[in-house]
Design a protein around this motif. Structure first.
Motif, PDB file in Angstrom:
ATOM      1  N   PRO A 158       0.827  -1.222   0.000  1.00 38.47           N
ATOM      2  CA  PRO A 158       0.000   0.000   0.000  1.00 38.47           C
ATOM      3  C   PRO A 158       0.854   1.261   0.000  1.00 38.47           C
ATOM      4  O   PRO A 158       1.843   1.364   0.731  1.00 38.47           O
ATOM      5  CB  PRO A 158      -0.820  -0.126   1.291  1.00 38.47           C
ATOM      6  CG  PRO A 158      -0.874  -1.599   1.554  1.00 38.47           C
ATOM      7  CD  PRO A 158       0.467  -2.115   1.123  1.00 38.47           C
ATOM      8  N   ALA A 159       0.469   2.199  -0.855  1.00 38.60           N
ATOM      9  CA  ALA A 159       1.174   3.479  -0.949  1.00 38.60           C
ATOM     10  C   ALA A 159       0.462   4.517  -0.085  1.00 38.60           C
ATOM     11  O   ALA A 159      -0.751   4.467   0.100  1.00 38.60           O
ATOM     12  CB  ALA A 159       1.207   3.949  -2.404  1.00 38.60           C
ATOM     13  N   LYS A 160       1.228   5.466   0.417  1.00 37.05           N
ATOM     14  CA  LYS A 160       0.646   6.490   1.292  1.00 37.05           C
ATOM     15  C   LYS A 160       0.042   7.616   0.461  1.00 37.05           C
ATOM     16  O   LYS A 160       0.697   8.230  -0.365  1.00 37.05           O
ATOM     17  CB  LYS A 160       1.694   7.059   2.241  1.00 37.05           C
ATOM     18  CG  LYS A 160       1.117   8.088   3.222  1.00 37.05           C
ATOM     19  CD  LYS A 160       2.107   8.503   4.280  1.00 37.05           C
ATOM     20  CE  LYS A 160       3.148   9.446   3.726  1.00 37.05           C
ATOM     21  NZ  LYS A 160       4.016   9.993   4.793  1.00 37.05           N
ATOM     22  N   VAL A 170      -6.475   8.664  -5.273  1.00 40.30           N
ATOM     23  CA  VAL A 170      -6.551   7.211  -5.436  1.00 40.30           C
ATOM     24  C   VAL A 170      -7.112   6.863  -6.817  1.00 40.30           C
ATOM     25  O   VAL A 170      -6.573   6.002  -7.530  1.00 40.30           O
ATOM     26  CB  VAL A 170      -7.424   6.591  -4.317  1.00 40.30           C
ATOM     27  CG1 VAL A 170      -7.764   5.136  -4.638  1.00 40.30           C
ATOM     28  CG2 VAL A 170      -6.698   6.669  -2.982  1.00 40.30           C
ATOM     29  N   ASP A 171      -8.193   7.526  -7.235  1.00 44.54           N
ATOM     30  CA  ASP A 171      -8.798   7.229  -8.537  1.00 44.54           C
ATOM     31  C   ASP A 171      -7.893   7.651  -9.692  1.00 44.54           C
ATOM     32  O   ASP A 171      -7.852   6.992 -10.740  1.00 44.54           O
ATOM     33  CB  ASP A 171     -10.149   7.923  -8.653  1.00 44.54           C
ATOM     34  CG  ASP A 171     -11.203   7.285  -7.768  1.00 44.54           C
ATOM     35  OD1 ASP A 171     -10.961   6.173  -7.268  1.00 44.54           O
ATOM     36  OD2 ASP A 171     -12.270   7.897  -7.575  1.00 44.54           O
ATOM     37  N   ASN A 172      -7.157   8.736  -9.518  1.00 43.14           N
ATOM     38  CA  ASN A 172      -6.212   9.154 -10.550  1.00 43.14           C
ATOM     39  C   ASN A 172      -5.145   8.085 -10.751  1.00 43.14           C
ATOM     40  O   ASN A 172      -4.770   7.752 -11.885  1.00 43.14           O
ATOM     41  CB  ASN A 172      -5.576  10.486 -10.147  1.00 43.14           C
ATOM     42  CG  ASN A 172      -4.744  11.096 -11.254  1.00 43.14           C
ATOM     43  OD1 ASN A 172      -4.923  10.804 -12.435  1.00 43.14           O
ATOM     44  ND2 ASN A 172      -3.825  11.958 -10.880  1.00 43.14           N
ATOM     45  N   VAL A 185      -9.020  -3.724  -3.432  1.00 48.11           N
ATOM     46  CA  VAL A 185      -8.510  -2.430  -2.992  1.00 48.11           C
ATOM     47  C   VAL A 185      -7.978  -2.646  -1.577  1.00 48.11           C
ATOM     48  O   VAL A 185      -8.745  -2.832  -0.630  1.00 48.11           O
ATOM     49  CB  VAL A 185      -9.612  -1.356  -3.004  1.00 48.11           C
ATOM     50  CG1 VAL A 185      -9.018   0.003  -2.632  1.00 48.11           C
ATOM     51  CG2 VAL A 185     -10.274  -1.286  -4.373  1.00 48.11           C
ATOM     52  N   VAL A 186      -6.669  -2.659  -1.458  1.00 53.32           N
ATOM     53  CA  VAL A 186      -6.015  -3.020  -0.202  1.00 53.32           C
ATOM     54  C   VAL A 186      -5.743  -1.755   0.614  1.00 53.32           C
ATOM     55  O   VAL A 186      -5.072  -0.830   0.145  1.00 53.32           O
ATOM     56  CB  VAL A 186      -4.694  -3.768  -0.473  1.00 53.32           C
ATOM     57  CG1 VAL A 186      -4.040  -4.184   0.839  1.00 53.32           C
ATOM     58  CG2 VAL A 186      -4.941  -4.980  -1.358  1.00 53.32           C
ATOM     59  N   VAL A 195      -3.054   2.899   0.502  1.00 56.51           N
ATOM     60  CA  VAL A 195      -3.931   2.139  -0.397  1.00 56.51           C
ATOM     61  C   VAL A 195      -3.111   1.581  -1.555  1.00 56.51           C
ATOM     62  O   VAL A 195      -2.152   2.208  -2.018  1.00 56.51           O
ATOM     63  CB  VAL A 195      -5.051   3.043  -0.967  1.00 56.51           C
ATOM     64  CG1 VAL A 195      -5.997   2.242  -1.861  1.00 56.51           C
ATOM     65  CG2 VAL A 195      -5.826   3.732   0.145  1.00 56.51           C
ATOM     66  N   ALA A 196      -3.485   0.405  -2.017  1.00 63.91           N
ATOM     67  CA  ALA A 196      -2.907  -0.180  -3.232  1.00 63.91           C
ATOM     68  C   ALA A 196      -3.962  -1.049  -3.894  1.00 63.91           C
ATOM     69  O   ALA A 196      -5.022  -1.330  -3.311  1.00 63.91           O
ATOM     70  CB  ALA A 196      -1.659  -0.988  -2.918  1.00 63.91           C
ATOM     71  N   PHE A 197      -3.675  -1.482  -5.122  1.00 61.90           N
ATOM     72  CA  PHE A 197      -4.633  -2.268  -5.895  1.00 61.90           C
ATOM     73  C   PHE A 197      -4.029  -3.625  -6.252  1.00 61.90           C
ATOM     74  O   PHE A 197      -2.820  -3.734  -6.487  1.00 61.90           O
ATOM     75  CB  PHE A 197      -5.005  -1.535  -7.187  1.00 61.90           C
ATOM     76  CG  PHE A 197      -5.252  -0.067  -7.006  1.00 61.90           C
ATOM     77  CD1 PHE A 197      -6.295   0.377  -6.200  1.00 61.90           C
ATOM     78  CD2 PHE A 197      -4.428   0.877  -7.609  1.00 61.90           C
ATOM     79  CE1 PHE A 197      -6.517   1.734  -6.013  1.00 61.90           C
ATOM     80  CE2 PHE A 197      -4.632   2.233  -7.434  1.00 61.90           C
ATOM     81  CZ  PHE A 197      -5.691   2.668  -6.634  1.00 61.90           C
ATOM     82  N   ALA A 198      -4.882  -4.634  -6.299  1.00 64.89           N
ATOM     83  CA  ALA A 198      -4.444  -5.970  -6.704  1.00 64.89           C
ATOM     84  C   ALA A 198      -5.453  -6.528  -7.696  1.00 64.89           C
ATOM     85  O   ALA A 198      -6.653  -6.567  -7.417  1.00 64.89           O
ATOM     86  CB  ALA A 198      -4.313  -6.891  -5.495  1.00 64.89           C
ATOM     87  N   MET A 199      -4.966  -6.943  -8.867  1.00 63.63           N
ATOM     88  CA  MET A 199      -5.787  -7.578  -9.891  1.00 63.63           C
ATOM     89  C   MET A 199      -5.171  -8.933 -10.202  1.00 63.63           C
ATOM     90  O   MET A 199      -4.393  -9.075 -11.166  1.00 63.63           O
ATOM     91  CB  MET A 199      -5.863  -6.729 -11.159  1.00 63.63           C
ATOM     92  CG  MET A 199      -6.456  -5.337 -10.958  1.00 63.63           C
ATOM     93  SD  MET A 199      -5.239  -4.156 -10.312  1.00 63.63           S
ATOM     94  CE  MET A 199      -5.959  -2.603 -10.822  1.00 63.63           C
ATOM     95  N   PRO A 200      -5.447  -9.943  -9.387  1.00 60.22           N
ATOM     96  CA  PRO A 200      -4.770 -11.238  -9.554  1.00 60.22           C
ATOM     97  C   PRO A 200      -5.056 -11.922 -10.881  1.00 60.22           C
ATOM     98  O   PRO A 200      -4.236 -12.702 -11.355  1.00 60.22           O
ATOM     99  CB  PRO A 200      -5.287 -12.059  -8.365  1.00 60.22           C
ATOM    100  CG  PRO A 200      -6.518 -11.367  -7.911  1.00 60.22           C
ATOM    101  CD  PRO A 200      -6.332  -9.932  -8.213  1.00 60.22           C
TER     102      PRO A 200
END
Length: 280
Positions: A80-82, A117-119, A233-234, A262-267
């Motif tokens: 997750p990024a700040k 986050v959406d950007n 959405v982690v 927050v970070a994203f994961a698309m396994p």
């Protein structure tokens, strides 16, 4: 007693549970949380198991031995990024013990974080932004005509997602593209729109039964078909608010900062689809 009373310097504005003053509004405002599956972690890395090969299954004669087999897993590691937002408020508002004052401050910061986050989700931004759909390797793609004439590109997108084991649950695009598709009619000379309204949400449009979500951060002439079960959405569980009385001392104002990781994961990347028309 004031909710925002602090000593000199920067300290925690509120107890840790007041991080929800940022987390909840972000989750309500951000398209990422609206279209994905939210998961929480209390560590700096989140591990997502990816099934590489299934257990072998076949017909077995009665009384015969069953040959054992193991499922093979790969692993996707997400960090997750700040994301941080800063708002400047009067000392009177910061010292107000009314819970609504804290709510309004939290919402102000949350809007900044939700937009950031959406950007990051829909554009290929440099680090420390987390990678999103724009830089997702293996995402399914569909080409659309310059001007939409029908919903065939969306039918193709659904088919490609299903072939990868996904299930598109929402379309995300910009307002201009959404309007173009919304103007499609069910027949030549007809005034009846081709899209069906979502009767469970006033004013919401659907394409082939999936809701259309508008985001100003999706590039022009692009539509994303998102499979909610395959989009995580982690969020780290350390969202916080901090206050500083010193930076704006001369104007008797207070700086309030919110941070959220927050970070994203698309396994399964191919479960998601990017529709791009020739204009893009």
């Amino acid at each position: 007693m004031s909710m925002f009373t602090t000593n000199a310097g920067t300290q925690s504005v509120l107890p840790p549970e007041y991080g929800e003053l940022v987390t909840k509004p972000v989750e309500a405002l951000s398209v990422a949380y609206l279209t994905g599956t939210a998961v929480r972690t209390n560590t700096n890395k989140y591990h997502v198991p990816i099934l590489a090969t299934d257990v072998s299954v076949g017909a077995v004669a009665e009384g015969a031995e069953i040959t054992p087999s193991d499922a093979a897993f790969n692993e996707l590691v997400v960090i997750p990024a700040k994301f941080a937002g800063l708002t400047i408020v009067s000392r009177e508002l910061a010292d107000d013990s009314n819970p609504s004052a804290a709510d309004q401050i939290g919402k102000s910061i949350a809007r900044q974080i939700a937009n950031a986050v959406d950007n990051a989700l829909f554009n290929a931004l440099s680090a420390p932004n987390p990678p999103g759909f724009a830089s997702l390797s293996g995402i399914s793609t569909v080409s659309a005509p310059v001007a939409y004439a029908n919903l065939d590109p969306f039918e193709e997108a659904i088919s490609k997602s299903e072939a990868a084991g996904g299930r598109i649950t929402a379309w995300v695009t910009g307002a201009a593209t959404a309007l173009e598709v919304a103007k499609l009619k069910d027949a030549s000379g007809s005034n009846k729109g081709l899209l069906n309204p979502d009767l469970t949400a006033e004013g919401r449009r659907t394409i082939l039964g999936r809701p259309v979500v508008i985001s100003p951060y999706v590039p022009a002439d692009v539509v994303y078909g998102i499979s909610k079960d395959d989009f995580l959405v982690v969020t780290r569980e350390d969202t916080r608010l901090d206050v500083d009385h010193s930076a704006y001392f001369s104007s008797d104002r207070v700086g309030v900062r919110g941070t959220m990781r927050v970070a994203f994961a698309m396994p399964v990347a191919a479960a998601h689809v990017r529709i791009t028309n020739a204009a893009a």
